[in-house]
Motif scaffolding. Structure first.
Motif, PDB file in Angstrom:
ATOM      1  N   LEU A   1       0.814  -1.210   0.000  1.00  0.00           N
ATOM      2  CA  LEU A   1       0.000   0.000   0.000  1.00  0.00           C
ATOM      3  C   LEU A   1       0.849   1.262   0.000  1.00  0.00           C
ATOM      4  N   ARG A   2       2.141   1.106   0.288  1.00  0.00           N
ATOM      5  CA  ARG A   2       3.063   2.251   0.202  1.00  0.00           C
ATOM      6  C   ARG A   2       3.854   2.247  -1.097  1.00  0.00           C
ATOM      7  N   GLN A   3       3.504   1.316  -1.994  1.00  0.00           N
ATOM      8  CA  GLN A   3       4.247   1.151  -3.248  1.00  0.00           C
ATOM      9  C   GLN A   3       3.435   1.599  -4.467  1.00  0.00           C
ATOM     10  N   ASP A   4       2.405   2.405  -4.243  1.00  0.00           N
ATOM     11  CA  ASP A   4       1.582   2.937  -5.333  1.00  0.00           C
ATOM     12  C   ASP A   4       1.049   1.831  -6.246  1.00  0.00           C
ATOM     13  N   PRO A   5       0.327   0.829  -5.681  1.00  0.00           N
ATOM     14  CA  PRO A   5      -0.164  -0.270  -6.521  1.00  0.00           C
ATOM     15  C   PRO A   5      -1.494   0.061  -7.184  1.00  0.00           C
ATOM     16  N   ASP A   6      -1.735  -0.554  -8.321  1.00  0.00           N
ATOM     17  CA  ASP A   6      -3.058  -0.531  -8.935  1.00  0.00           C
ATOM     18  C   ASP A   6      -3.799  -1.831  -8.625  1.00  0.00           C
ATOM     19  N   ILE A   7      -3.056  -2.930  -8.712  1.00  0.00           N
ATOM     20  CA  ILE A   7      -3.640  -4.258  -8.477  1.00  0.00           C
ATOM     21  C   ILE A   7      -2.762  -5.018  -7.490  1.00  0.00           C
ATOM     22  N   VAL A   8      -3.405  -5.625  -6.516  1.00  0.00           N
ATOM     23  CA  VAL A   8      -2.691  -6.407  -5.501  1.00  0.00           C
ATOM     24  C   VAL A   8      -3.228  -7.823  -5.510  1.00  0.00           C
ATOM     25  N   MET A   9      -2.306  -8.789  -5.543  1.00  0.00           N
ATOM     26  CA  MET A   9      -2.721 -10.187  -5.423  1.00  0.00           C
ATOM     27  C   MET A   9      -2.162 -10.763  -4.129  1.00  0.00           C
ATOM     28  N   VAL A  10      -3.049 -11.333  -3.309  1.00  0.00           N
ATOM     29  CA  VAL A  10      -2.644 -11.979  -2.060  1.00  0.00           C
ATOM     30  C   VAL A  10      -2.834 -13.476  -2.229  1.00  0.00           C
ATOM     31  N   GLY A  11      -1.757 -14.237  -2.033  1.00  0.00           N
ATOM     32  CA  GLY A  11      -1.820 -15.680  -2.271  1.00  0.00           C
ATOM     33  C   GLY A  11      -2.980 -16.363  -1.590  1.00  0.00           C
ATOM     34  N   GLU A  12      -3.217 -16.023  -0.323  1.00  0.00           N
ATOM     35  CA  GLU A  12      -4.331 -16.630   0.399  1.00  0.00           C
ATOM     36  C   GLU A  12      -4.686 -15.777   1.613  1.00  0.00           C
ATOM     37  N   ILE A  13      -5.977 -15.578   1.843  1.00  0.00           N
ATOM     38  CA  ILE A  13      -6.439 -14.902   3.064  1.00  0.00           C
ATOM     39  C   ILE A  13      -6.601 -15.975   4.140  1.00  0.00           C
ATOM     40  N   ARG A  14      -5.657 -15.978   5.102  1.00  0.00           N
ATOM     41  CA  ARG A  14      -5.628 -17.052   6.097  1.00  0.00           C
ATOM     42  C   ARG A  14      -6.082 -16.602   7.481  1.00  0.00           C
ATOM     43  N   ASP A  15      -6.029 -15.300   7.732  1.00  0.00           N
ATOM     44  CA  ASP A  15      -6.361 -14.846   9.084  1.00  0.00           C
ATOM     45  C   ASP A  15      -7.057 -13.493   9.009  1.00  0.00           C
ATOM     46  N   LEU A  16      -7.549 -13.048  10.150  1.00  0.00           N
ATOM     47  CA  LEU A  16      -8.315 -11.808  10.205  1.00  0.00           C
ATOM     48  C   LEU A  16      -7.453 -10.604   9.838  1.00  0.00           C
ATOM     49  N   GLU A  17      -6.208 -10.551  10.298  1.00  0.00           N
ATOM     50  CA  GLU A  17      -5.349  -9.405  10.010  1.00  0.00           C
ATOM     51  C   GLU A  17      -5.155  -9.228   8.510  1.00  0.00           C
ATOM     52  N   THR A  18      -4.838 -10.331   7.825  1.00  0.00           N
ATOM     53  CA  THR A  18      -4.668 -10.257   6.363  1.00  0.00           C
ATOM     54  C   THR A  18      -5.965  -9.837   5.692  1.00  0.00           C
ATOM     55  N   ALA A  19      -7.080 -10.423   6.153  1.00  0.00           N
ATOM     56  CA  ALA A  19      -8.380 -10.093   5.561  1.00  0.00           C
ATOM     57  C   ALA A  19      -8.712  -8.610   5.726  1.00  0.00           C
ATOM     58  N   GLU A  20      -8.466  -8.066   6.905  1.00  0.00           N
ATOM     59  CA  GLU A  20      -8.789  -6.652   7.151  1.00  0.00           C
ATOM     60  C   GLU A  20      -7.970  -5.726   6.266  1.00  0.00           C
ATOM     61  N   ILE A  21      -6.677  -5.999   6.117  1.00  0.00           N
ATOM     62  CA  ILE A  21      -5.834  -5.152   5.266  1.00  0.00           C
ATOM     63  C   ILE A  21      -6.267  -5.273   3.806  1.00  0.00           C
ATOM     64  N   ALA A  22      -6.597  -6.516   3.381  1.00  0.00           N
ATOM     65  CA  ALA A  22      -7.032  -6.727   1.997  1.00  0.00           C
ATOM     66  C   ALA A  22      -8.325  -5.972   1.712  1.00  0.00           C
ATOM     67  N   PHE A  23      -9.276  -6.038   2.642  1.00  0.00           N
ATOM     68  CA  PHE A  23     -10.540  -5.320   2.440  1.00  0.00           C
ATOM     69  C   PHE A  23     -10.322  -3.809   2.475  1.00  0.00           C
ATOM     70  N   LYS A  24      -9.390  -3.358   3.310  1.00  0.00           N
ATOM     71  CA  LYS A  24      -9.091  -1.924   3.344  1.00  0.00           C
ATOM     72  C   LYS A  24      -8.517  -1.467   2.007  1.00  0.00           C
ATOM     73  N   ALA A  25      -7.602  -2.276   1.444  1.00  0.00           N
ATOM     74  CA  ALA A  25      -7.013  -1.936   0.143  1.00  0.00           C
ATOM     75  C   ALA A  25      -8.073  -1.923  -0.943  1.00  0.00           C
ATOM     76  N   ALA A  26      -8.984  -2.907  -0.901  1.00  0.00           N
ATOM     77  CA  ALA A  26     -10.015  -3.010  -1.933  1.00  0.00           C
ATOM     78  C   ALA A  26     -11.024  -1.876  -1.860  1.00  0.00           C
ATOM     79  N   SER A  27     -11.157  -1.277  -0.685  1.00  0.00           N
ATOM     80  CA  SER A  27     -12.149  -0.198  -0.536  1.00  0.00           C
ATOM     81  C   SER A  27     -11.533   1.185  -0.684  1.00  0.00           C
ATOM     82  N   THR A  28     -10.233   1.223  -0.969  1.00  0.00           N
ATOM     83  CA  THR A  28      -9.561   2.534  -1.088  1.00  0.00           C
ATOM     84  C   THR A  28      -8.840   2.690  -2.416  1.00  0.00           C
ATOM     85  N   GLY A  29      -9.481   2.199  -3.483  1.00  0.00           N
ATOM     86  CA  GLY A  29      -8.955   2.488  -4.810  1.00  0.00           C
ATOM     87  C   GLY A  29      -8.040   1.438  -5.405  1.00  0.00           C
TER      88      GLY A  29
END
Length: 568
Positions: free
Chosen positions: A383-411
């Motif tokens: 999120l500090r690398q100016d991404p357009d598209i992010v791929m996460v290998g697997e959502i395994r825990d709540l922390e990863t899920a929360e960051i992924a959803f935050k990224a998806a809801s912020t452009g």
């Protein structure tokens, strides 16, 4: 067993205890067979020893050199068993098999032979030297050489392990005449896996055998095993090749082998070791970029599903989730989507564990738990690398899920995977992890559940008759029964006699129309959510599989194995 022979000879006055003692001392130095040493030191002939054994056991002896042993007998009793137990099949008369024993007092062995051969066992006597000579004469090459010879019959002019990428590993060469047997055997197993287009190679130790299997088109096929004495050497060889600790046998390890093939292609093997009761099981996952199917039109999507998928992965923000068990083709689907999105004006970053294929133009990051580089850490950095598209290998825990959803809801567009049984079940899985329903409805654009079904071999494809009730039990609509013509593969050399050659994916796509969102916000059960989604046009995994069946692409068995019947 040989020491018993010495005792028998001493008891009958043919040799002295001193000779036996000298023979035992000599055996420690030279590793020769005790019987041969006794013969040399005492000046005995083989016939004298045989007569002594006959007198002791009260069983007739035979000179195996005078017998022409039928080839079919060597197929009934394995060579490895003959070498280990010092036996040799001699003749078969009806349901009785005459077997030469060096030690006929072994009643357990007789019972084992009766079970293996399904024949009555008639024992006769023979000396160890004559048995060994008969084994060499009638079985030919040693078990090691035989296994290597059988594997060497796998031919492909474009597939030959040549050298490894010397920058990464330099411990394997093209198997040559002077190579150790273990090097030849491992090289040939890897080559056979490549030629047969296997997805995995399994090296499995058990109490009394060592099994090697290839997973080809989703099915495990057994190949020629190594001799028992090579088991530990194979384990060490594979661990050295993948730069693992060969002294560590108590913990699982993960590594990678990179080879160059004779045709200039490169092949990666992902290596996983697992300590089991009888030794280390080692599984190699074959990663061939040349076989990576990046054309989404050939993955198995129905035209309307493919249109939905493409429209969702081209959204400027949101989340696309690919779900399914291990080995269901999720990686191929994600890589196909990334390849389609990989343009000069798009910044793509991926967090993977492991990175299976290198894709130029995409920033791929390998997870490393030893330095706390995990999915959540990588996501924060992305999120500090100016991404357009992010791929996460697997959502395994709540922390990863929360960051992924935050990224998806912020452009950002986020693509990831989950291990769930179907698309509606993914929503419930996320809520159980702790994701608020309003985040799910506002962020997720598409959930794709998928499986793989085997494709019927075109070389031996034939039509079969199936009762209408069988199709109805699968979930076929009665009005559609006349449209179904059922096929299967007869089995041929092209498909390893399985009738299946290659695999194709079936998909279940869940979008988020208003009714589905309302159900998610109301925290509906999986069954209610599935029912609403079907009313809104969801094509389930079973319906997708039935379309492949209707077109003659797959079999009834594959449909049943890959999907469950839709509930009414």
């Amino acid at each position: 067993m040989s020491l018993k022979v010495g005792e028998i000879l001493v008891k009958q006055g043919l040799v002295s205890p001193e000779v036996i003692g000298r023979a035992l001392d000599e055996q420690k130095k030279t590793n020769q067979r005790l019987t041969v040493l006794i013969m040399n030191l005492a000046g005995l002939t083989e016939s004298q020893i045989l007569r002594a054994l006959e007198k002791h056991y009260q069983i007739p002896g035979v000179d195996l050199a005078k017998f022409d042993i039928a080839t079919q007998l060597t197929q009934i009793v394995p060579r490895d068993l003959c070498e280990k137990q010092m036996i040799m099949p001699v003749q078969q008369a009806g349901q009785t098999l005459v077997v030469a024993f060096a030690d006929p007092s072994n009643l357990v062995l007789r019972e084992d032979l009766r079970y293996i051969t399904k024949l009555k066992i008639q024992p006769v006597l023979a000396t160890t030297t004559s048995i060994l000579a008969a084994i060499e004469k009638n079985y030919g090459a040693s078990s090691t050489a035989r296994a290597i010879h059988e594997l060497s019959n796998i031919k492909d002019q474009d597939i030959e392990i040549d050298i490894l990428n010397s920058r990464e590993i330099d411990v394997i060469d093209k198997a040559g005449a002077d190579d150790a047997p273990v090097v030849k055997y491992v090289n040939l197993i890897l080559q056979e896996g490549i030629v047969r287009k296997a997805s995995d190679i399994h090296f499995e130790p058990y109490e009394k055998r060592y099994r090697v299997r290839l997973r080809v088109d989703g099915m495990l096929l057994e190949v020629s095993p190594p001799p028992p004495g090579m088991v530990n050497a194979i384990s060490s060889r594979l661990k050295i090749m993948s730069k693992l600790d060969i002294s560590e046998r108590r913990r699982p390890q993960d590594g990678r082998i990179k080879v160059k093939l004779g045709n200039g292609r490169e092949m990666d093997f992902r290596v996983s070791t697992l300590p089991t009761l009888w030794g280390e099981k080692i599984v190699l996952r074959l990663l061939d970029k040349g076989n990576l199917q990046l054309d989404m039109t050939k993955l198995g999507f129905e035209p309307d599903d493919l249109a939905i998928f493409k429209s969702c992965i081209n959204l400027p923000q949101g989340m696309v989730l690919i779900t399914g068990p291990t080995g269901s083709g999720k990686t191929t689907t994600i890589y196909s989507a990334l390849a389609d999105l990989n343009q000069i004006d798009v910044n793509i970053s991926t967090a993977e564990d492991p990175v299976e294929f290198n894709l130029e133009g995409i920033n791929q990051v390998q997870m490393n738990p030893d330095i706390d580089l995990n999915f959540s850490t990588a996501l924060k950095a992305f999120l500090r690398q100016d991404p357009d598209i992010v791929m996460v290998g697997e959502i395994r825990d709540l922390e990863t899920a929360e960051i992924a959803f935050k990224a998806a809801s912020t452009g950002h567009l986020v693509v990831s995977t989950l291990h769930t049984n179907d698309a509606p079940g993914t929503v419930v899985r996320l809520t159980e992890m702790g994701i608020a329903p309003y985040l799910i409805t506002s962020t997720i654009a598409l959930i794709v559940a998928q499986r793989l079904v085997g494709k019927i071999c075109e070389n031996c494809k034939m039509q079969i008759d199936v009762p209408d009730q069988t199709l109805l039990d699968l979930g076929v609509v009665p009005s559609e029964l006349p449209e179904y013509k059922i096929f299967k593969g007869r089995g041929c050399s092209t498909c390893n006699n399985t009738g299946i050659k290659g695999r194709i994916a079936i998909y279940e796509l869940l979008t988020m129309p208003e009714r589905v969102k309302e159900a998610v916000l109301a925290e509906a059960s999986v069954s209610n959510l599935r029912s609403i989604a079907r009313e809104m046009g969801l094509r389930t995994l079973r319906r997708s599989a039935l379309l492949k069946l209707k077109r003659g692409q797959t079999t009834i068995e594959e449909v049943m194995n890959a999907s469950v019947k839709d509930s009414v």
